[in-house]
Structures are given as C-alpha cells and as structure tokens.
Design an enzyme around this catalytic site. Sequence first.
Site, mmCIF file in Angstrom:
data_model
loop_
_atom_site.group_PDB
_atom_site.id
_atom_site.type_symbol
_atom_site.label_atom_id
_atom_site.label_comp_id
_atom_site.label_asym_id
_atom_site.label_seq_id
_atom_site.Cartn_x
_atom_site.Cartn_y
_atom_site.Cartn_z
ATOM 1 N N ARG A 88 -68.534 -38.655 -90.007
ATOM 2 C CA ARG A 88 -68.229 -37.450 -90.778
ATOM 3 C C ARG A 88 -69.439 -36.938 -91.548
ATOM 4 N NH1 ARG A 88 -62.517 -37.626 -91.005
ATOM 5 N NH2 ARG A 88 -61.541 -35.998 -92.236
ATOM 6 N N ARG A 127 -48.041 -27.867 -91.092
ATOM 7 C CA ARG A 127 -47.922 -29.324 -90.959
ATOM 8 C C ARG A 127 -47.291 -29.910 -92.224
ATOM 9 N NH1 ARG A 127 -53.240 -32.381 -89.029
ATOM 10 N NH2 ARG A 127 -53.809 -32.710 -91.173
ATOM 11 N N ARG A 136 -48.398 -35.620 -95.850
ATOM 12 C CA ARG A 136 -49.541 -36.436 -96.259
ATOM 13 C C ARG A 136 -49.958 -36.022 -97.666
ATOM 14 N NH1 ARG A 136 -54.052 -36.036 -91.628
ATOM 15 N NH2 ARG A 136 -55.304 -35.790 -93.496
ATOM 16 N N ARG A 147 -61.363 -30.376 -98.164
ATOM 17 C CA ARG A 147 -61.711 -31.016 -96.889
ATOM 18 C C ARG A 147 -62.535 -30.072 -96.013
ATOM 19 N NH1 ARG A 147 -55.923 -32.237 -95.934
ATOM 20 N NH2 ARG A 147 -56.339 -32.561 -93.730
HETATM 21 P P1 ADP Z 1 -58.362 -34.458 -91.478
HETATM 22 O O1 ADP Z 1 -59.195 -34.439 -90.215
HETATM 23 O O2 ADP Z 1 -57.091 -33.672 -91.358
HETATM 24 O O3 ADP Z 1 -59.131 -34.100 -92.729
HETATM 25 P P2 ADP Z 1 -58.304 -37.409 -91.468
HETATM 26 O O4 ADP Z 1 -57.049 -38.144 -91.216
HETATM 27 O O5 ADP Z 1 -59.366 -37.482 -90.442
HETATM 28 O O6 ADP Z 1 -57.831 -35.908 -91.730
HETATM 29 O O7 ADP Z 1 -58.946 -37.865 -92.864
HETATM 30 C C1 ADP Z 1 -58.195 -37.880 -94.061
HETATM 31 C C2 ADP Z 1 -59.078 -38.368 -95.205
HETATM 32 O O8 ADP Z 1 -59.498 -39.726 -94.949
HETATM 33 C C3 ADP Z 1 -60.390 -37.612 -95.420
HETATM 34 O O9 ADP Z 1 -60.220 -36.438 -96.199
HETATM 35 C C4 ADP Z 1 -61.248 -38.674 -96.127
HETATM 36 O O10 ADP Z 1 -60.884 -38.805 -97.488
HETATM 37 C C5 ADP Z 1 -60.823 -39.940 -95.413
HETATM 38 N N1 ADP Z 1 -61.691 -40.220 -94.233
HETATM 39 C C6 ADP Z 1 -61.308 -40.248 -92.927
HETATM 40 N N2 ADP Z 1 -62.342 -40.520 -92.128
HETATM 41 C C7 ADP Z 1 -63.415 -40.676 -92.935
HETATM 42 C C8 ADP Z 1 -64.805 -40.944 -92.726
HETATM 43 N N3 ADP Z 1 -65.291 -41.108 -91.476
HETATM 44 N N4 ADP Z 1 -65.608 -41.020 -93.810
HETATM 45 C C9 ADP Z 1 -65.153 -40.860 -95.050
HETATM 46 N N5 ADP Z 1 -63.870 -40.586 -95.341
HETATM 47 C C10 ADP Z 1 -63.004 -40.485 -94.295
#
Ligand code: ADP
Length: 191
Positions: A88, A127, A136, A147
Amino acid sequence: MKLILLGPPGAGKGTQAKIIEDEHGCVQLSTGDMLRAAVAAGSEVGKQAAAIMERGDLVPDDVVVGIISDRVDQPDCASGFILDGFPRNVAQAEALDKMLEEKGLALDAVIELAVDDAILVSRIEGRAAETEGGPRADDNVEALKKRLEVYHQQTAPLIDYYGNRGVLKSVDGMAEIDTVSGQISDLLKAG
Ligand code: ADP
C-alpha cells in the site's frame, strides 16, 4: 501465478481476487481481511490495528509485512497468490521485493483496477447500507475519504513503481464485474 491487485478502496479488488482465486487456483491474501480477523480475535496485532483502521489510516508497515511474509510461507500459497490491499506504499513494495527475492519467488503481474473517485463514494455508501450484521467499522463516508486520501498520497505512486518495470497492467474497474474479470483473464492468458 503471483499477482498484485492495485486500486483504491471500493475498486472491487476483493471481488476480483475471489474470481481469480476460483479460476486460477491461487489464494487471495487480503491484508484488510487478515487485520479484521486479528481485531475480531483480540490479538496483539488486532489491538494495535483497530483504531488505526477505524479512522482509515495505514497500519505500520512492519506489521503488514510480517503478516504477509508468514502467510506466503503456508503450503496453500505454493500454487500462487493474489495480494489484495498489499503493498500500500513504496516502503511495503520494497519490503515485498526483498521478501520475494529471499523466498526465491517472482511476481507475474500487477493489475490496476482504475476507478473514478465519485463512483467509489457511492459504492462504499451502498456497501455500508447492504452489509449484513453491521457495516465495517471503516465503511462510513469520513473514513472512506481518509482511505481515498491515503490511497492517492501513498498507494497511487505504486502505479509508476510497477509501471517502470513493465509488469503493470491496467483494466477499467468501472465496468461490470464480469467484464472486469474477463479483461483480467485475457491479460493473464496473454502473459
Ligand atoms: P479498502 O481497500 O476498502 O480500503 P482493506 O480491507 O484493504 O479495505 O483495508 C482496510 C484497512 O486495513 C485500511 O484502511 C488500513 O487501515 C488497513 N490495511 C489493510 N492493508 C494494509 C496495508 N497493506 N498496510 C497498512 N494498512 C493496511
């Protein structure tokens, strides 16, 4: 097959990862799902991550890198995996490069789901309204905006990071689910 799905929140990464999982027999590795499981289980990682996730910020890199590194070592990942929500930011992408090299693995492709921000907001609102058993904790407009901001600042640079290496493929994430999965399938067949 070892893939990364790249795209903003609500772009459909999870949906497409599940389809690829069924079609190609590789495992979906969603850091978001793993972190939510850790929060639900009340583990140390979960306790550390809960408030950060709720406001839409990124959990520390070492936490997610550690989770992915352990998960990739599991036997079911031997047939391939789809990284959904990881990396990310550039630091995570660099850590992934190092990790894959150490494990003797290589990525086959990075697939970008390109989506319009305005459409994302309405998808996430939908959603939030649809989810059974409560939405969620981060499916509210405020956390979504955060986000999206984090995506543009920290994750979008990965499009160039992988683009410069010639492994990036892009599909129109605003098309119907079947159209998007068809495009991904074609890309993967083309190699
Ligand atoms: P979305 O793609 O809808 O934002 P995710 O399920 O991928 O949802 O992620 C939800 C939350 O989990 C993120 O907003 C972050 O807080 C955390 N998260 C997920 N993946 C990572 C990552 N690779 N690095 C840091 N935080 C993460």
